[in-house]
Design a protein around this motif. Structure first.
Motif, PDB file in Angstrom:
ATOM      1  N   PHE A 171      17.379 -76.026 -17.180  1.00 23.54           N
ATOM      2  CA  PHE A 171      16.703 -77.384 -17.316  1.00 23.54           C
ATOM      3  C   PHE A 171      16.706 -77.918 -18.931  1.00 23.54           C
TER       4      PHE A 171
ATOM      5  N   ASN B 250      14.520 -84.613 -12.721  1.00 22.89           N
ATOM      6  CA  ASN B 250      13.921 -83.520 -12.286  1.00 22.89           C
ATOM      7  C   ASN B 250      12.640 -83.151 -12.172  1.00 22.89           C
TER       8      ASN B 250
ATOM      9  N   ARG C 282      16.749 -83.362  -9.092  1.00 19.78           N
ATOM     10  CA  ARG C 282      16.587 -82.530  -8.518  1.00 19.78           C
ATOM     11  C   ARG C 282      15.364 -82.353  -7.877  1.00 19.78           C
TER      12      ARG C 282
END
Length: 179
Positions: free
Chosen positions: A35, A97, A125
């Motif tokens: 990430f 995310n 995500r």
């Protein structure tokens, strides 16, 4: 082997707190790499994940936000097979995310429910990190992105996991004793 009692049941040492912290550091490095340069929302599943999440988040080198949701499917040492949503989500997940932080995934019923519910919020995500995974008990085919330890289908307590509310504060992980 170290043995203790939690409530009315005997347990024996299974994984030390030092082993757990070492493994969480490895997972944190993988998560940081995957990430890199992005913001990440850590979504801890209460009650069990609070210790795992605290130790994990301190090892991440990312911009992170911490949120919690509470769901439950356990009573005593057995899963009930039904999920109760107990505490809702307050963060906006759309386009973000999201990393679900769990203490343990065994049958996968709770996580399947959670994945279904969180997908409705359209995250960019959606990933999963779990300290423990009971592959032999797992009933689904979704993948777990980050797994600390794959363990046999035995009841465990400590490091955030409990037996009827007791034992979460134990610094090590213990399994139900068979002797």
């Amino acid at each position: 082997m170290e043995k203790i009692n939690v409530g009315d049941l005997p347990f024996e040492l299974f994984i030390s707190g030092e082993q757990i912290k070492s493994r969480l550091k490895v997972l944190a490095n993988e998560i940081t790499f995957n990430f890199q340069g992005e913001e990440l929302i850590l979504l801890g599943v209460l009650n069990g994940s609070f210790i795992v999440m605290a130790d994990l988040v301190r090892q991440l080198d990312l911009a992170v936000r911490c949120e919690f949701i509470k769901i439950s499917s356990y009573q005593g040492t057995q899963t009930t097979g039904k999920v109760k949503s107990l505490l809702g989500l307050s963060a906006d997940l759309e386009g973000k995310n999201v990393l679900i932080v769990e203490d343990i995934v065994d049958t996968g019923i709770s996580m399947n429910y959670l994945l279904s519910e969180l997908s409705k919020h359209n995250p960019k995500r959606l990933s999963i990190v779990t300290l423990l995974f009971k592959k032999a008990a797992f009933q689904f085919n979704y993948s777990l992105d980050y797994v600390g330890f794959e363990i046999p289908d035995k009841f465990v307590v400590g490091y955030g996991l409990d037996y009827d509310g007791l034992g979460r504060n134990l610094p090590d992980l213990y399994q139900l004793s068979t002797t």
